[in-house]
Design a protein around this motif. Structure first.
Motif, PDB file in Angstrom:
ATOM      1  N   ASN A  54     -77.940  38.514  54.442  1.00 24.98           N
ATOM      2  CA  ASN A  54     -76.540  38.494  54.022  1.00 24.98           C
ATOM      3  C   ASN A  54     -76.485  38.815  52.536  1.00 24.98           C
ATOM      4  N   LYS A  55     -75.464  38.375  51.838  1.00 25.49           N
ATOM      5  CA  LYS A  55     -75.278  38.706  50.417  1.00 25.49           C
ATOM      6  C   LYS A  55     -75.173  37.464  49.544  1.00 25.49           C
ATOM      7  N   PHE A  56     -75.818  36.366  49.937  1.00 25.82           N
ATOM      8  CA  PHE A  56     -75.747  35.136  49.158  1.00 25.82           C
ATOM      9  C   PHE A  56     -76.485  35.301  47.831  1.00 25.82           C
ATOM     10  N   ARG A  57     -75.804  34.970  46.730  1.00 30.79           N
ATOM     11  CA  ARG A  57     -76.437  34.933  45.406  1.00 30.79           C
ATOM     12  C   ARG A  57     -76.742  33.489  45.012  1.00 30.79           C
ATOM     13  N   HIS A  58     -76.004  32.559  45.623  1.00 32.31           N
ATOM     14  CA  HIS A  58     -76.178  31.126  45.372  1.00 32.31           C
ATOM     15  C   HIS A  58     -76.513  30.442  46.691  1.00 32.31           C
ATOM     16  N   PHE A  59     -77.379  29.455  46.626  1.00 34.05           N
ATOM     17  CA  PHE A  59     -77.705  28.678  47.805  1.00 34.05           C
ATOM     18  C   PHE A  59     -76.438  27.983  48.297  1.00 34.05           C
ATOM     19  N   PRO A  60     -76.066  28.104  49.576  1.00 37.48           N
ATOM     20  CA  PRO A  60     -74.854  27.454  50.091  1.00 37.48           C
ATOM     21  C   PRO A  60     -75.036  25.933  50.153  1.00 37.48           C
ATOM     22  N   GLU A  61     -74.541  25.246  49.121  1.00 32.03           N
ATOM     23  CA  GLU A  61     -74.796  23.809  48.983  1.00 32.03           C
ATOM     24  C   GLU A  61     -74.116  22.966  50.056  1.00 32.03           C
ATOM     25  N   GLN A  62     -73.150  23.519  50.803  1.00 31.18           N
ATOM     26  CA  GLN A  62     -72.567  22.767  51.915  1.00 31.18           C
ATOM     27  C   GLN A  62     -73.646  22.366  52.911  1.00 31.18           C
ATOM     28  N   GLU A 113     -82.447  20.950  60.552  1.00 29.73           N
ATOM     29  CA  GLU A 113     -83.907  20.996  60.547  1.00 29.73           C
ATOM     30  C   GLU A 113     -84.442  22.294  59.963  1.00 29.73           C
ATOM     31  N   THR A 114     -83.711  23.391  60.185  1.00 29.45           N
ATOM     32  CA  THR A 114     -84.176  24.707  59.740  1.00 29.45           C
ATOM     33  C   THR A 114     -83.047  25.477  59.078  1.00 29.45           C
ATOM     34  N   ILE A 115     -83.313  25.978  57.874  1.00 31.47           N
ATOM     35  CA  ILE A 115     -82.383  26.843  57.142  1.00 31.47           C
ATOM     36  C   ILE A 115     -83.110  28.145  56.876  1.00 31.47           C
ATOM     37  N   SER A 116     -82.544  29.252  57.344  1.00 27.65           N
ATOM     38  CA  SER A 116     -83.141  30.555  57.060  1.00 27.65           C
ATOM     39  C   SER A 116     -82.177  31.374  56.214  1.00 27.65           C
ATOM     40  N   LEU A 117     -82.612  31.682  55.001  1.00 26.10           N
ATOM     41  CA  LEU A 117     -81.833  32.494  54.058  1.00 26.10           C
ATOM     42  C   LEU A 117     -82.673  33.685  53.576  1.00 26.10           C
ATOM     43  N   GLU A 118     -83.521  34.175  54.452  1.00 29.68           N
ATOM     44  CA  GLU A 118     -84.396  35.296  54.113  1.00 29.68           C
ATOM     45  C   GLU A 118     -83.570  36.535  53.769  1.00 29.68           C
ATOM     46  N   GLU A 119     -84.051  37.323  52.804  1.00 34.70           N
ATOM     47  CA  GLU A 119     -83.431  38.591  52.388  1.00 34.70           C
ATOM     48  C   GLU A 119     -81.983  38.427  51.929  1.00 34.70           C
ATOM     49  N   ASN A 120     -81.777  37.538  50.974  1.00 37.92           N
ATOM     50  CA  ASN A 120     -80.505  37.421  50.266  1.00 37.92           C
ATOM     51  C   ASN A 120     -80.809  37.681  48.792  1.00 37.92           C
ATOM     52  N   GLU A 121     -79.970  37.253  47.886  1.00 35.90           N
ATOM     53  CA  GLU A 121     -80.183  37.453  46.450  1.00 35.90           C
ATOM     54  C   GLU A 121     -80.183  36.120  45.708  1.00 35.90           C
ATOM     55  N   ILE A 122     -80.730  35.091  46.329  1.00 33.06           N
ATOM     56  CA  ILE A 122     -80.706  33.732  45.784  1.00 33.06           C
ATOM     57  C   ILE A 122     -81.785  33.573  44.711  1.00 33.06           C
ATOM     58  N   THR A 123     -81.373  33.046  43.548  1.00 27.74           N
ATOM     59  CA  THR A 123     -82.319  32.822  42.453  1.00 27.74           C
ATOM     60  C   THR A 123     -82.604  31.338  42.235  1.00 27.74           C
ATOM     61  N   ASP A 124     -81.653  30.478  42.545  1.00 28.69           N
ATOM     62  CA  ASP A 124     -81.809  29.045  42.295  1.00 28.69           C
ATOM     63  C   ASP A 124     -81.538  28.261  43.582  1.00 28.69           C
ATOM     64  N   VAL A 125     -82.209  27.133  43.708  1.00 30.72           N
ATOM     65  CA  VAL A 125     -82.133  26.313  44.920  1.00 30.72           C
ATOM     66  C   VAL A 125     -81.948  24.857  44.503  1.00 30.72           C
ATOM     67  N   PRO A 126     -81.048  24.106  45.169  1.00 34.02           N
ATOM     68  CA  PRO A 126     -80.863  22.685  44.833  1.00 34.02           C
ATOM     69  C   PRO A 126     -81.991  21.832  45.421  1.00 34.02           C
ATOM     70  N   VAL A 127     -83.159  21.917  44.795  1.00 34.77           N
ATOM     71  CA  VAL A 127     -84.368  21.284  45.310  1.00 34.77           C
ATOM     72  C   VAL A 127     -84.166  19.784  45.517  1.00 34.77           C
ATOM     73  N   GLU A 128     -83.528  19.112  44.569  1.00 38.74           N
ATOM     74  CA  GLU A 128     -83.347  17.662  44.675  1.00 38.74           C
ATOM     75  C   GLU A 128     -82.517  17.300  45.903  1.00 38.74           C
TER      76      GLU A 128
END
Length: 173
Positions: free
Chosen positions: A94-102, A110-125
């Motif tokens: 897709n075209k995500f630049r930000h991790f969808p925090e929802q 259990e599983t989140i797949s965001l392969e092949e987007n444009e995400i640079t930062d992730v809410p690790v905490e």
């Protein structure tokens, strides 16, 4: 028993899944239009999906998956937070630049797949506090170095990322 209904499968008529799940052509001739109307339609569609998910759980199914792969999405509507029983979501290509925090509010996920987007930062905490989370696929995203360094010691799920240089610009000869 493992049941994984595809709530948004690819159309045989050639339309992407999002066009089927979110019937935008009614107010967007040719598939374009204002963002406000599009978000309202997406929110309504997510509410419909949430009802189907809840019905599926009440009927005893043990796995739920939402496949929105390859639909040029760049954000999710706030109504995604109502998918309380969702276990697997595929938002790859897709075209995500930000991790969808929802997604971090969905405790059954259990599983989140965001392969092949444009995400640079992730809410690790936030992700590290998700008890059910097992896999986050962020391959082929231009993740910043901080995410790569701090994520590993904090998380208890599998974080799939591409090698460091896999998303870099090609070298000039």
């Amino acid at each position: 028993m493992h049941i994984a209904p595809q709530l948004a499968a690819r159309s045989t008529a050639g339309l992407p899944a999002a066009r089927r799940l979110f019937p935008l052509w009614k107010c967007f001739p040719g598939g374009t239009g204002c963002g406000t109307c599009m978000e309202k339609k997406m929110g309504e569609a997510v509410a419909r999906v949430a009802r189907k998910v809840n019905e599926t759980v009440e009927n005893g199914a043990d796995s739920l998956e939402l496949n929105l792969e390859g639909n040029c999405l760049h954000r999710l509507p706030e109504e995604m937070r109502t998918l309380l029983h969702l276990k697997v979501i595929n938002l790859s290509r897709n075209k995500f630049r930000h991790f969808p925090e929802q997604l971090t509010t969905l405790k059954a996920l259990e599983t989140i797949s965001l392969e092949e987007n444009e995400i640079t930062d992730v809410p690790v905490e936030k992700l590290s506090s998700m008890e059910s989370l097992q896999i986050v696929n962020l391959k082929s995203n231009p993740l910043n170095e901080e995410v790569r360094v701090i994520a590993r010691p904090l998380i208890k799920f599998d974080l799939l990322v591409s090698p460091k240089r896999a998303h870099a610009a090609p070298l000039q000869a």
